[in-house]
Design a protein around this motif. Sequence first.
Motif, mmCIF file in Angstrom:
data_model
loop_
_atom_site.group_PDB
_atom_site.id
_atom_site.type_symbol
_atom_site.label_atom_id
_atom_site.label_comp_id
_atom_site.label_asym_id
_atom_site.label_seq_id
_atom_site.Cartn_x
_atom_site.Cartn_y
_atom_site.Cartn_z
ATOM 1 N N MET A 1 -91.965 -52.565 63.359
ATOM 2 C CA MET A 1 -91.434 -51.202 63.297
ATOM 3 C C MET A 1 -89.921 -51.185 63.423
ATOM 4 N N TRP A 2 -89.382 -52.136 64.189
ATOM 5 C CA TRP A 2 -87.932 -52.182 64.412
ATOM 6 C C TRP A 2 -87.214 -53.025 63.366
ATOM 7 N N ASN A 3 -87.967 -53.658 62.475
ATOM 8 C CA ASN A 3 -87.334 -54.568 61.518
ATOM 9 C C ASN A 3 -86.266 -53.881 60.682
ATOM 10 N N TYR A 4 -86.606 -52.708 60.143
ATOM 11 C CA TYR A 4 -85.648 -52.052 59.248
ATOM 12 C C TYR A 4 -84.449 -51.514 60.029
ATOM 13 N N LYS A 5 -84.640 -51.150 61.295
ATOM 14 C CA LYS A 5 -83.507 -50.695 62.107
ATOM 15 C C LYS A 5 -82.555 -51.851 62.403
ATOM 16 N N ILE A 6 -83.116 -53.006 62.702
ATOM 17 C CA ILE A 6 -82.278 -54.190 62.912
ATOM 18 C C ILE A 6 -81.521 -54.526 61.633
ATOM 19 N N PHE A 7 -82.219 -54.395 60.490
ATOM 20 C CA PHE A 7 -81.577 -54.646 59.199
ATOM 21 C C PHE A 7 -80.396 -53.696 58.987
ATOM 22 N N ASP A 8 -80.575 -52.410 59.329
ATOM 23 C CA ASP A 8 -79.485 -51.430 59.197
ATOM 24 C C ASP A 8 -78.277 -51.837 60.042
ATOM 25 N N ILE A 9 -78.549 -52.260 61.281
ATOM 26 C CA ILE A 9 -77.462 -52.641 62.188
ATOM 27 C C ILE A 9 -76.743 -53.899 61.678
ATOM 28 N N LEU A 10 -77.520 -54.883 61.223
ATOM 29 C CA LEU A 10 -76.915 -56.113 60.689
ATOM 30 C C LEU A 10 -76.087 -55.828 59.439
ATOM 31 N N PHE A 105 -79.261 -42.020 62.982
ATOM 32 C CA PHE A 105 -78.138 -42.881 63.382
ATOM 33 C C PHE A 105 -78.178 -44.214 62.631
ATOM 34 N N THR A 106 -79.347 -44.877 62.635
ATOM 35 C CA THR A 106 -79.422 -46.163 61.932
ATOM 36 C C THR A 106 -79.327 -45.965 60.423
ATOM 37 N N ASP A 107 -79.779 -44.825 59.921
ATOM 38 C CA ASP A 107 -79.597 -44.531 58.499
ATOM 39 C C ASP A 107 -78.110 -44.417 58.156
ATOM 40 N N THR A 108 -77.343 -43.842 59.088
ATOM 41 C CA THR A 108 -75.898 -43.737 58.891
ATOM 42 C C THR A 108 -75.253 -45.120 58.851
ATOM 43 N N LEU A 149 -73.137 -50.217 37.003
ATOM 44 C CA LEU A 149 -74.502 -50.707 36.837
ATOM 45 C C LEU A 149 -74.817 -51.801 37.850
ATOM 46 N N ILE A 150 -73.893 -52.737 38.036
ATOM 47 C CA ILE A 150 -74.103 -53.813 39.015
ATOM 48 C C ILE A 150 -74.250 -53.231 40.415
ATOM 49 N N ASN A 151 -73.396 -52.261 40.745
ATOM 50 C CA ASN A 151 -73.494 -51.622 42.061
ATOM 51 C C ASN A 151 -74.843 -50.928 42.247
ATOM 52 N N ARG A 152 -75.298 -50.257 41.191
ATOM 53 C CA ARG A 152 -76.576 -49.546 41.297
ATOM 54 C C ARG A 152 -77.730 -50.512 41.499
ATOM 55 N N LEU A 153 -77.704 -51.632 40.820
ATOM 56 C CA LEU A 153 -78.747 -52.641 41.002
ATOM 57 C C LEU A 153 -78.728 -53.181 42.423
ATOM 58 N N GLN A 154 -77.516 -53.418 42.947
ATOM 59 C CA GLN A 154 -77.408 -53.889 44.332
ATOM 60 C C GLN A 154 -77.946 -52.845 45.311
ATOM 61 N N ALA A 155 -77.578 -51.583 45.074
ATOM 62 C CA ALA A 155 -78.020 -50.506 45.961
ATOM 63 C C ALA A 155 -79.542 -50.383 45.939
ATOM 64 N N SER A 156 -80.134 -50.471 44.740
ATOM 65 C CA SER A 156 -81.592 -50.372 44.634
ATOM 66 C C SER A 156 -82.272 -51.546 45.335
ATOM 67 N N GLY A 157 -81.689 -52.740 45.207
ATOM 68 C CA GLY A 157 -82.250 -53.903 45.874
ATOM 69 C C GLY A 157 -82.217 -53.773 47.389
ATOM 70 N N LEU A 158 -81.090 -53.281 47.915
ATOM 71 C CA LEU A 158 -80.972 -53.095 49.366
ATOM 72 C C LEU A 158 -81.956 -52.040 49.865
ATOM 73 N N MET A 159 -82.078 -50.930 49.129
ATOM 74 C CA MET A 159 -83.013 -49.882 49.534
ATOM 75 C C MET A 159 -84.453 -50.378 49.485
ATOM 76 N N ALA A 160 -84.780 -51.137 48.439
ATOM 77 C CA ALA A 160 -86.136 -51.663 48.325
ATOM 78 C C ALA A 160 -86.460 -52.570 49.516
ATOM 79 N N PHE A 161 -85.504 -53.416 49.899
ATOM 80 C CA PHE A 161 -85.730 -54.316 51.023
ATOM 81 C C PHE A 161 -85.876 -53.535 52.326
ATOM 82 N N ALA A 162 -85.037 -52.494 52.495
ATOM 83 C CA ALA A 162 -85.134 -51.667 53.701
ATOM 84 C C ALA A 162 -86.479 -50.949 53.765
ATOM 85 N N PHE A 163 -86.951 -50.439 52.633
ATOM 86 C CA PHE A 163 -88.239 -49.756 52.613
ATOM 87 C C PHE A 163 -89.382 -50.738 52.848
ATOM 88 N N TYR A 164 -89.214 -51.965 52.365
ATOM 89 C CA TYR A 164 -90.232 -52.990 52.618
ATOM 90 C C TYR A 164 -90.318 -53.294 54.114
#
Length: 415
Positions: A1-10, A105-108, A149-164
């Motif tokens: 449950m805390w994995n994605y919060k730790i990811f946000d902080i890192l 807060f962690t979303d920020t 386009l490169i930035n958008r792909l990076q952003a989508s990858g980061l969001m996908a990992f956070a949601f995972y």
Amino acid sequence: MWNYKIFDILLFIASLIVGLSFAPLEVDLTKFLIVISIFLVFSAVYSNITIQHGNGGGTFDYGISYSLSFILFAGPFGLLIFEFFHRFNVYFQRKYTKTADADEFTDTLYNIGSFVLYNTVGFIIFFTVLPYAQTIPFGYFLLFFAVTLINRLQASGLMAFAFYLSGNIKSWSEVVTLFFKKITLFDIGKVSITNALLYYFVMESQWEMLIGLFLLNYVVSKSFVSNQEKVQNELERDRFREMAYTDFMTGLSNRAMMDKQMDEINGTDEVLGIVVADIDKFKQINDNYNHAVGDRVIQHFAEVLKAHTTKEDCVFRSGGEEFTIFLRGRNYVECLDFLKSVSTHVNAHPAEVEFDGKETFIDYSASFGLYFNKMTEELPMERAYIYADQLLLEAKEQGRNRHVVKNGERSAAYA
């Protein structure tokens, strides 16, 4: 449950390291303060209409971003300062208005970290390729498009990992559907052209043009969001209307829709065949098997009726095992042919059901009453429906599995 919060902080910590590694600012401080003030004001205004994308484990900005133009002007350290003030301004606004999520807060921290990191990659690519891009026609805008386009792909990858990490997506198909399929050339073009012009106006110190572009972008975006809300409201209204008028067991229209249709046809002088149909001895099916089997027989009969009607006809489940059909655009003989066709099909094709863990077939029959006439002011639909219902009762009394019909004053029974 805390994995994605730790990811946000890192992610935030990594952005601090990257941003500070480009310190100090390499631009004029006075110009930096002017630019960051303008960007912060309009970013704060724009945040109120930014499209959000969330799935229960965090909410992330998913709309247009001005960060690319800002980092090209001020560098990663400057963008870190901008994102820090912008994101925490949004954070405190949401706290004040009580619209903040539980993980706000962690979303920020995630938003600060992700925007700084992937825009830094874009920053490096931009200035590496810029000398070559300037040698080709429209190279400046093409470079912005590629970096966006490169930035958008990076952003989508980061969001996908956070949601995972948050447990809200389980498979690659969900990743592709939720994030990468949403990338369109139109969105990339919109963001790249906006940032290209913003960067140009900043570098040329054309403050009026800079503010004008922000205002234009706000008006267009506000209009887009308003239209989206209007479309969404219309879709929801249509969906609730469909729910109000649909029988969900069969997918047919329900009694409420039948009453509505009757009101619309009343007094139009339309020649119509009104059929009231009923599954024979339906209670015995429920008693001998179970209600699930009975429901399947109802669905089977509904499928037969749908298969034998046209787009002009109206088919309703008017109650229990009873159905009503308005046969439109047909003469009397064609209405009789409809009844014969349906009866023959029902008798020849029993309903396939599952009972006691096995597939079995249920033989059943149906009775019909047909009233055919012109729907005038003297003959309202309600009365014509009662006539058809009475003819159905006669069919039942005469032994079932038959149809009794009436054409004006003439009536007949058919087995």
